[in-house]
Design a protein around this motif. Structure first.
Motif, PDB file in Angstrom:
ATOM      1  N   SER A 110       3.128 -21.344   4.742  1.00 50.99           N
ATOM      2  CA  SER A 110       2.163 -22.270   4.152  1.00 50.99           C
ATOM      3  C   SER A 110       2.528 -22.578   2.704  1.00 50.99           C
ATOM      4  O   SER A 110       2.949 -21.692   1.955  1.00 50.99           O
ATOM      5  CB  SER A 110       0.759 -21.655   4.208  1.00 50.99           C
ATOM      6  OG  SER A 110      -0.123 -22.375   3.384  1.00 50.99           O
ATOM      7  N   ASP A 124       0.805 -20.369   0.235  1.00 51.67           N
ATOM      8  CA  ASP A 124       1.166 -18.951   0.236  1.00 51.67           C
ATOM      9  C   ASP A 124       2.188 -18.701  -0.878  1.00 51.67           C
ATOM     10  O   ASP A 124       3.400 -18.712  -0.650  1.00 51.67           O
ATOM     11  CB  ASP A 124       1.742 -18.568   1.607  1.00 51.67           C
ATOM     12  CG  ASP A 124       2.130 -17.101   1.717  1.00 51.67           C
ATOM     13  OD1 ASP A 124       2.139 -16.377   0.685  1.00 51.67           O
ATOM     14  OD2 ASP A 124       2.451 -16.671   2.850  1.00 51.67           O
ATOM     15  N   ALA A 149       1.827 -14.345  -6.748  1.00 48.87           N
ATOM     16  CA  ALA A 149       0.619 -14.633  -5.954  1.00 48.87           C
ATOM     17  C   ALA A 149      -0.644 -14.411  -6.778  1.00 48.87           C
ATOM     18  O   ALA A 149      -1.577 -15.233  -6.731  1.00 48.87           O
ATOM     19  CB  ALA A 149       0.607 -13.770  -4.698  1.00 48.87           C
TER      20      ALA A 149
END
Length: 192
Positions: free
Chosen positions: A140, A143, A177
């Motif tokens: 994705s 992500d 992240a």
């Protein structure tokens, strides 16, 4: 005459240094970054519209790769600690794109004048690369962790699992992240 020479030197130095590639002051605040450099946000929004990669993912990746320094290069290598052997790789600019991958991007998108030290080109490159990663590996675009791992290792390296034995890289991807999540929260508050 001396006055004009001094003025010329000052102008030459000013033209070489700083410029738009100098990093923003507060890299931990997405709102401060876009306030200081609205052109960054405009470039990232265009990339999000074209390629579907969220602004926060782009920002976190650029932060990791270059700390928003358009002239970022990999460190020099030295033999015996003093003999320069060249740079560790050809990575350059905001996105730290390698020569070969950058050439592939320019060919594929017909953006032959694109430059790695221009934020709009660097974000478009990242969008193009991450779009290809989603198509080829199913990761994705939102992500940030796995997109970063595929970005760093290359799609082939990621497919082979080269990242799994690199605990340092897994920790970096976790930080990317976390930063993307932080930037996303900040962007929601400053867009109001």
């Amino acid at each position: 005459m001396k006055k004009y020479l001094a003025l010329g030197v000052v102008l030459a130095v000013a033209a070489c240094g700083g410029g738009p590639s100098k990093p923003p002051r507060n890299l931990d605040d997405a709102c401060a970054i876009i306030k200081e450099r609205p052109q960054y946000f405009n470039a990232m929004r265009r990339t999000e519209a074209r390629w579907g990669v969220p602004v926060a993912v782009q920002m976190a990746t650029i932060h990791q790769e270059s700390k928003f320094d358009g002239n970022a290069k990999t460190p020099q290598r030295f033999a015996l600690g003093i003999i320069p052997l060249g740079r560790q790789s050809s990575a350059y600019g905001y996105s730290q794109a390698l020569d070969g991958t950058w050439d592939e991007y320019r060919e594929d998108t017909h953006r032959f004048g694109a430059r790695r030290n221009r934020i709009s080109d660097a974000t478009d490159f990242m969008g193009w690369y991450m779009d290809g990663t989603q198509k080829k590996l199913g990761i994705s675009k939102a992500d940030a962790r796995n997109q970063y791992l595929a970005y760093h290792e290359g799609r082939g390296g990621y497919s082979r699992g080269s990242h799994r034995s690199k605990s340092w890289l897994l920790a970096v991807a976790d930080r990317v992240a976390s930063r993307a999540q932080m930037y996303e929260i900040q962007l929601q508050s400053c867009r109001r």
